[in-house]
Design a protein around this motif. Structure first.
Motif, PDB file in Angstrom:
ATOM      1  N   ASP A   1       2.327   0.825   2.109  1.00  0.00           N
ATOM      2  CA  ASP A   1       1.197   1.736   1.906  1.00  0.00           C
ATOM      3  C   ASP A   1       1.052   2.724   3.058  1.00  0.00           C
ATOM      4  N   ALA A   2       1.414   2.304   4.262  1.00  0.00           N
ATOM      5  CA  ALA A   2       1.326   3.205   5.412  1.00  0.00           C
ATOM      6  C   ALA A   2       2.382   4.309   5.337  1.00  0.00           C
ATOM      7  N   VAL A   3       3.576   3.955   4.873  1.00  0.00           N
ATOM      8  CA  VAL A   3       4.676   4.917   4.835  1.00  0.00           C
ATOM      9  C   VAL A   3       4.673   5.724   3.535  1.00  0.00           C
ATOM     10  N   PHE A   4       4.370   5.069   2.416  1.00  0.00           N
ATOM     11  CA  PHE A   4       4.374   5.717   1.093  1.00  0.00           C
ATOM     12  C   PHE A   4       3.030   5.444   0.408  1.00  0.00           C
ATOM     13  N   PRO A   5       1.957   6.115   0.816  1.00  0.00           N
ATOM     14  CA  PRO A   5       0.624   5.823   0.267  1.00  0.00           C
ATOM     15  C   PRO A   5       0.579   5.918  -1.255  1.00  0.00           C
ATOM     16  N   GLY A   6       0.082   4.842  -1.873  1.00  0.00           N
ATOM     17  CA  GLY A   6      -0.096   4.818  -3.321  1.00  0.00           C
ATOM     18  C   GLY A   6       1.135   4.495  -4.141  1.00  0.00           C
ATOM     19  N   LEU A   7       2.307   4.513  -3.534  1.00  0.00           N
ATOM     20  CA  LEU A   7       3.540   4.294  -4.295  1.00  0.00           C
ATOM     21  C   LEU A   7       3.576   2.911  -4.936  1.00  0.00           C
ATOM     22  N   LEU A   8       3.371   1.884  -4.138  1.00  0.00           N
ATOM     23  CA  LEU A   8       3.466   0.527  -4.660  1.00  0.00           C
ATOM     24  C   LEU A   8       2.425   0.278  -5.742  1.00  0.00           C
ATOM     25  N   ALA A   9       1.196   0.719  -5.522  1.00  0.00           N
ATOM     26  CA  ALA A   9       0.145   0.532  -6.529  1.00  0.00           C
ATOM     27  C   ALA A   9       0.508   1.240  -7.832  1.00  0.00           C
TER      28      ALA A   9
END
Length: 108
Positions: free
Chosen positions: A92-100
């Motif tokens: 989430d720190a590196v790719f905000p929102g990607l995983l969600a």
């Protein structure tokens, strides 16, 4: 007196070493995506044996290695078991929102 054996270590990429192409490649496989979704849903560490995957042990090991090397999971040894946890905070720190977004899309 004998020395205590050193715990086995597993290498992980640092947050600034995470690459979007590697993360997306790892998540593109349905089996690996299901592993990540299971870890996200559980919110806990799970051993590799907790996943009932329809593949051989060596193929399962390969999938976990791809996830670890992409930076999606953190692995550590507990005795002979390899414990897995989702690196949600790093991702989430590196790719905000990607995983969600990926997990929400996978549930549809």
């Amino acid at each position: 007196m004998s020395a205590e054996p050193l715990p086995r270590q597993v290498g992980h990429p640092l947050p600034d070493e995470l690459r979007l192409t590697e993360v997306l490649h790892a998540l593109a496989d349905p089996l690996r995506l299901s592993i990540v979704a299971t870890l996200a849903d559980s919110g806990a560490e799970l051993s590799c044996s907790a996943f009932h995957l329809p593949v051989t042990k060596s193929t399962s090991t390969h999938h976990f290695r791809v996830l670890r090397e992409a930076g999606l999971v953190r692995q550590r040894y507990e005795g002979t078991a390899r414990m897995n946890s989702l690196r949600r905070e790093d991702l989430d720190a590196v790719f905000p929102g990607l995983l969600a977004s990926v997990l929400a899309s996978a549930k549809q």
